[in-house]
Write an enzyme that holds these catalytic residues in place. Structure first.
Site, PDB file in Angstrom:
ATOM      1  N   ASN A  44      35.451  28.551  36.728  1.00  0.00           N
ATOM      2  CA  ASN A  44      35.809  29.163  38.013  1.00  0.00           C
ATOM      3  C   ASN A  44      34.576  29.820  38.625  1.00  0.00           C
ATOM      4  O   ASN A  44      33.562  29.113  38.792  1.00  0.00           O
ATOM      5  CB  ASN A  44      37.078  30.028  37.946  1.00  0.00           C
ATOM      6  CG  ASN A  44      37.120  31.130  36.932  1.00  0.00           C
ATOM      7  OD1 ASN A  44      37.160  30.881  35.755  1.00  0.00           O
ATOM      8  ND2 ASN A  44      37.135  32.371  37.371  1.00  0.00           N
ATOM      9  N   ASP A  45      34.606  31.067  38.984  1.00  0.00           N
ATOM     10  CA  ASP A  45      33.583  31.675  39.852  1.00  0.00           C
ATOM     11  C   ASP A  45      32.122  31.365  39.492  1.00  0.00           C
ATOM     12  O   ASP A  45      31.752  31.400  38.315  1.00  0.00           O
ATOM     13  CB  ASP A  45      33.651  33.203  39.784  1.00  0.00           C
ATOM     14  CG  ASP A  45      35.033  33.766  39.937  1.00  0.00           C
ATOM     15  OD1 ASP A  45      35.983  33.000  40.089  1.00  0.00           O
ATOM     16  OD2 ASP A  45      35.151  34.997  39.896  1.00  0.00           O
ATOM     17  N   TRP A  69      42.066  28.038  32.302  1.00  0.00           N
ATOM     18  CA  TRP A  69      41.427  29.348  32.171  1.00  0.00           C
ATOM     19  C   TRP A  69      41.738  29.946  30.800  1.00  0.00           C
ATOM     20  O   TRP A  69      42.860  29.816  30.299  1.00  0.00           O
ATOM     21  CB  TRP A  69      41.943  30.265  33.290  1.00  0.00           C
ATOM     22  CG  TRP A  69      41.183  31.549  33.387  1.00  0.00           C
ATOM     23  CD1 TRP A  69      40.057  31.778  34.126  1.00  0.00           C
ATOM     24  CD2 TRP A  69      41.491  32.782  32.718  1.00  0.00           C
ATOM     25  NE1 TRP A  69      39.650  33.078  33.959  1.00  0.00           N
ATOM     26  CE2 TRP A  69      40.502  33.717  33.094  1.00  0.00           C
ATOM     27  CE3 TRP A  69      42.480  33.202  31.827  1.00  0.00           C
ATOM     28  CZ2 TRP A  69      40.486  35.033  32.632  1.00  0.00           C
ATOM     29  CZ3 TRP A  69      42.465  34.511  31.356  1.00  0.00           C
ATOM     30  CH2 TRP A  69      41.474  35.407  31.763  1.00  0.00           C
ATOM     31  N   PHE A 101      33.654  38.561  32.270  1.00  0.00           N
ATOM     32  CA  PHE A 101      34.124  38.250  33.615  1.00  0.00           C
ATOM     33  C   PHE A 101      32.931  38.183  34.592  1.00  0.00           C
ATOM     34  O   PHE A 101      31.776  38.314  34.214  1.00  0.00           O
ATOM     35  CB  PHE A 101      35.144  39.304  34.067  1.00  0.00           C
ATOM     36  CG  PHE A 101      36.573  38.948  33.730  1.00  0.00           C
ATOM     37  CD1 PHE A 101      36.888  38.062  32.706  1.00  0.00           C
ATOM     38  CD2 PHE A 101      37.634  39.515  34.442  1.00  0.00           C
ATOM     39  CE1 PHE A 101      38.212  37.731  32.401  1.00  0.00           C
ATOM     40  CE2 PHE A 101      38.964  39.196  34.154  1.00  0.00           C
ATOM     41  CZ  PHE A 101      39.248  38.307  33.142  1.00  0.00           C
ATOM     42  N   SER A 102      33.245  38.032  35.875  1.00  0.00           N
ATOM     43  CA  SER A 102      32.195  37.770  36.866  1.00  0.00           C
ATOM     44  C   SER A 102      31.213  38.918  37.037  1.00  0.00           C
ATOM     45  O   SER A 102      31.534  40.078  36.772  1.00  0.00           O
ATOM     46  CB  SER A 102      32.837  37.439  38.215  1.00  0.00           C
ATOM     47  OG  SER A 102      33.422  36.165  38.122  1.00  0.00           O
ATOM     48  N   ARG A 175      36.171  45.402  38.801  1.00  0.00           N
ATOM     49  CA  ARG A 175      35.349  44.290  38.288  1.00  0.00           C
ATOM     50  C   ARG A 175      34.414  43.641  39.315  1.00  0.00           C
ATOM     51  O   ARG A 175      34.413  43.968  40.477  1.00  0.00           O
ATOM     52  CB  ARG A 175      36.265  43.213  37.718  1.00  0.00           C
ATOM     53  CG  ARG A 175      37.274  42.635  38.691  1.00  0.00           C
ATOM     54  CD  ARG A 175      38.068  41.530  37.993  1.00  0.00           C
ATOM     55  NE  ARG A 175      39.057  40.923  38.853  1.00  0.00           N
ATOM     56  CZ  ARG A 175      40.329  41.309  38.913  1.00  0.00           C
ATOM     57  NH1 ARG A 175      40.748  42.306  38.175  1.00  0.00           N
ATOM     58  NH2 ARG A 175      41.164  40.701  39.731  1.00  0.00           N
ATOM     59  N   ASP A 176      33.664  42.670  38.802  1.00  0.00           N
ATOM     60  CA  ASP A 176      32.804  41.750  39.557  1.00  0.00           C
ATOM     61  C   ASP A 176      31.600  42.446  40.209  1.00  0.00           C
ATOM     62  O   ASP A 176      31.375  42.326  41.424  1.00  0.00           O
ATOM     63  CB  ASP A 176      33.616  40.979  40.619  1.00  0.00           C
ATOM     64  CG  ASP A 176      34.846  40.300  40.038  1.00  0.00           C
ATOM     65  OD1 ASP A 176      34.873  40.088  38.809  1.00  0.00           O
ATOM     66  OD2 ASP A 176      35.782  39.996  40.805  1.00  0.00           O
ATOM     67  N   GLU A 227      38.302  40.999  45.187  1.00  0.00           N
ATOM     68  CA  GLU A 227      37.457  40.531  44.085  1.00  0.00           C
ATOM     69  C   GLU A 227      36.083  40.119  44.607  1.00  0.00           C
ATOM     70  O   GLU A 227      35.892  39.897  45.801  1.00  0.00           O
ATOM     71  CB  GLU A 227      38.112  39.310  43.397  1.00  0.00           C
ATOM     72  CG  GLU A 227      39.481  39.598  42.801  1.00  0.00           C
ATOM     73  CD  GLU A 227      40.096  38.416  42.045  1.00  0.00           C
ATOM     74  OE1 GLU A 227      40.647  38.633  40.974  1.00  0.00           O
ATOM     75  OE2 GLU A 227      40.035  37.271  42.542  1.00  0.00           O
ATOM     76  N   TRP A 309      43.387  29.716  43.097  1.00  0.00           N
ATOM     77  CA  TRP A 309      44.170  30.136  41.936  1.00  0.00           C
ATOM     78  C   TRP A 309      45.606  29.632  41.974  1.00  0.00           C
ATOM     79  O   TRP A 309      46.291  29.635  40.951  1.00  0.00           O
ATOM     80  CB  TRP A 309      44.135  31.658  41.785  1.00  0.00           C
ATOM     81  CG  TRP A 309      42.838  32.127  41.200  1.00  0.00           C
ATOM     82  CD1 TRP A 309      41.894  32.910  41.810  1.00  0.00           C
ATOM     83  CD2 TRP A 309      42.329  31.832  39.891  1.00  0.00           C
ATOM     84  NE1 TRP A 309      40.825  33.114  40.957  1.00  0.00           N
ATOM     85  CE2 TRP A 309      41.074  32.462  39.778  1.00  0.00           C
ATOM     86  CE3 TRP A 309      42.803  31.090  38.814  1.00  0.00           C
ATOM     87  CZ2 TRP A 309      40.293  32.378  38.627  1.00  0.00           C
ATOM     88  CZ3 TRP A 309      42.023  31.000  37.664  1.00  0.00           C
ATOM     89  CH2 TRP A 309      40.784  31.643  37.587  1.00  0.00           C
TER      90      TRP A 309
HETATM   91  C1  FRU Z   1      37.924  35.658  40.633  1.00  0.00           C
HETATM   92  C2  FRU Z   1      38.174  36.314  39.285  1.00  0.00           C
HETATM   93  C3  FRU Z   1      37.318  37.550  39.121  1.00  0.00           C
HETATM   94  C4  FRU Z   1      37.193  37.678  37.626  1.00  0.00           C
HETATM   95  C5  FRU Z   1      37.162  36.231  37.190  1.00  0.00           C
HETATM   96  C6  FRU Z   1      37.849  35.981  35.875  1.00  0.00           C
HETATM   97  O1  FRU Z   1      38.261  34.332  40.696  1.00  0.00           O
HETATM   98  O2  FRU Z   1      39.541  36.625  39.142  1.00  0.00           O
HETATM   99  O3  FRU Z   1      37.813  38.690  39.763  1.00  0.00           O
HETATM  100  O4  FRU Z   1      36.060  38.387  37.242  1.00  0.00           O
HETATM  101  O5  FRU Z   1      37.786  35.473  38.201  1.00  0.00           O
HETATM  102  O6  FRU Z   1      37.619  34.674  35.433  1.00  0.00           O
END
Ligand code: FRU
Length: 503
Positions: A44-45, A69, A101-102, A175-176, A227, A309
């Protein structure tokens, strides 16, 4: 047969098997030929986008065990031009503090962290540690920010022994982190997604962080959690503005995941938008969690995850799942006394341009298959045209099975669209959305369109990248027919450029 001959034949058979296996990889059905996707399994990201010593790095959310995931790792790929990619060994593995995570990567040129030296600065990753045990136990503080560093230009990474460096103050979604060096204040700034707002923190050394301000609780779209923020400066007409990108899921403009942005000012502590309008970097269903490369000077290049998602865990791609968008160069444009972010494919895309075919207005108007006109059956290409007086038009990609992807402009509703309701498979998810719309932002009668078409994705950039749509699709057979209907509107300078495979 003597032993020597037998051995030779066995070697030849083995070589043939290896060659066949290699040609299969990256050329499976639906495999994108002009975009990054993982060799295998789930992504993903985009994470940790950074340019360093001539190499563009792309880290990414990755689960290397299955195509859905799971416990997040940081995968890694490198490129010289952001178009051709080489996948590298996994950079960060989950550990006792949780999944990775990101987050982002910076080059700590001044060695503020002490992880490197002035002559040999460290690359520092700032990411979220997501503790699945805490989450399961019903805790609130299971997301915290941590560091890892690399002293060999991103090849290997060590986690900081005193992680986490920013502890959760009691916010479930925390996060992120996206970090950049704020020159005027001589400090690092972190933008962090904190549930329904972005919180800015500052630090002198990447290890200890102080809260500066919050933004957005009462602004923008709030149909889901915020996010993956990114705060970047961009100049227009000699004046600097700051753009804050914020991904939101769900609550995107066409359902599920999407990325909004705010244009404003940043004084080193606080972000103030120029107005309260909600704007979107891309209105399509499949451009999410996008952020920009760090360390690229004034050039700001954005990369998004080409997924949503709502159904990303179900798309029918086989042994790999999900991909990144084409990298896009960002710029600001004034329209009707407001200011907007434009995004356009990076110029490096020319590195895979094979052949350009020009098709004149008359040929467009009189042919129901433009691929027959240019004697090509293209599955990955760039298409551009202009018009002096915009009217409704439709571009149709079709195949022998009667499947169609239709995109275009609807003048009555003054919006662009991509319609994938008859474009191919949609049986894998009830949530796979059909038609996506992008309002036209430009107000001129002149208009232009650029499309990037790949085996299972299309990216539409209209009016110089002001109204964009990104969409994935899964036809039974490749689309080998192309036609345009334009209700008398003159299509000028139509060019189709075939794109070589990056693999
Ligand atoms: C965005 C997200 C982030 C998180 C990551 C988890 O797509 O939900 O907020 O860090 O993916 O995989």
């Amino acid at each position: 047969m003597n032993i020597k001959k037998g051995l030779l034949i066995s070697c030849l058979i083995l070589a043939a098997i290896i060659v066949k296996a290699q040609t299969r990889l990256y050329h499976e059905p639906y495999r994108l030929q002009a975009h990054f996707s993982p060799q295998a399994k789930w992504i993903n990201d985009p994470n940790g986008l950074v340019y360093y010593k001539g190499t563009y790095h792309l880290f990414f959310q990755h689960y290397p065990k299955t195509t859905v995931w799971g416990p997040m790792h940081w995968g890694h790929a490198v490129s010289k031009d952001m178009i051709h990619w080489k996948q590298m060994p996994i950079a960060l593995y989950p550990d006792k503090l949780g999944y990775i995570f990101s987050g982002s990567v910076v080059v700590d040129e001044k060695n503020t962290s002490g992880f490197g030296t002035k002559n040999k600065p460290a690359m520092v990753a700032i990411f979220t540690h997501h503790d699945p045990k805490g989450e399961k136990a019903g805790a609130i503080n299971y997301q915290n920010e941590s560091l890892a560093y690399s002293l060999d230009e991103g090849k290997t990474w060590a986690k900081y022994k005193s992680n986490p460096v920013l502890r959760n103050p009691g916010i479930k979604d925390f996060r992120d982190p996206k970090v950049f060096w704020y020159g005027p204040g001589k400090k690092w700034i972190m933008s962090l997604a904190t549930k329904d707002r972005i919180t800015f923190y500052s630090s002198a050394n990447l290890k200890s962080w102080t809260k500066e301000s919050e933004f957005g609780q009462a602004l923008g779209a709030h149909g889901g959690v915020w996010e993956c923020p990114d705060l970047i400066p961009l100049k227009v007409d000699g004046k600097e503005y700051w753009v804050l990108l914020v991904s939101i899921n769900p609550g995107g403009t066409n359902g599920g995941s999407a990325t909004q942005y705010f244009v404003g000012q940043f004084n080193g502590s606080k972000f103030t938008p120029v107005n309260n309008k909600t704007k979107w970097i891309d209105f399509g269903p499949d451009n999410y969690a996008g952020v920009t490369w760090s360390n690229t000077g004034n050039r700001k290049i954005f990369l998004g995850w080409m997924g949503n998602w709502l159904y990303a865990n179900e798309v029918p791609t086989g042994k790999w799942r999900n991909a990144m968008t084409i990298p896009r160069e960002l710029s600001l444009k004034f329209v009707d006394n407001d200011i907007y972010l434009a995004s356009n494919p990076i110029k490096e895309l020319k590195n895979i341009a094979a052949k350009t075919f020009k098709i004149n207005a008359e040929q467009v108007a009189n042919n129901n298959n433009l691929f027959a006109v240019i004697k090509q059956n293209l599955t990955q290409y760039k298409l551009k045209f202009k018009t002096d007086k915009l009217n409704s038009y439709a571009v149709v990609l079709a195949n022998e099975s009667g499947e169609k992807l239709i995109l275009g402009f609807d003048k009555k509703n003054y919006r662009y669209y991509i319609n994938r309701t008859k474009a191919g498979r949609d049986d894998f998810s009830k949530l796979f959305t059909g038609v996506a719309y992008a309002p036209r932002i430009d107000i001129n009668p002149q208009s232009d369109l650029e499309l990037i078409v790949d085996a299972s994705s299309i990216e539409l950039f209209a009016d110089g990248g002001l109204s964009n749509l990104t969409s994935v699709f899964f036809p039974k057979k490749p689309y080998t027919q192309l036609s345009i209907t334009a209700n008398g509107m003159e299509i000028k300078n139509l060019e189709v450029t075939s794109l070589k495979s990056i693999w």
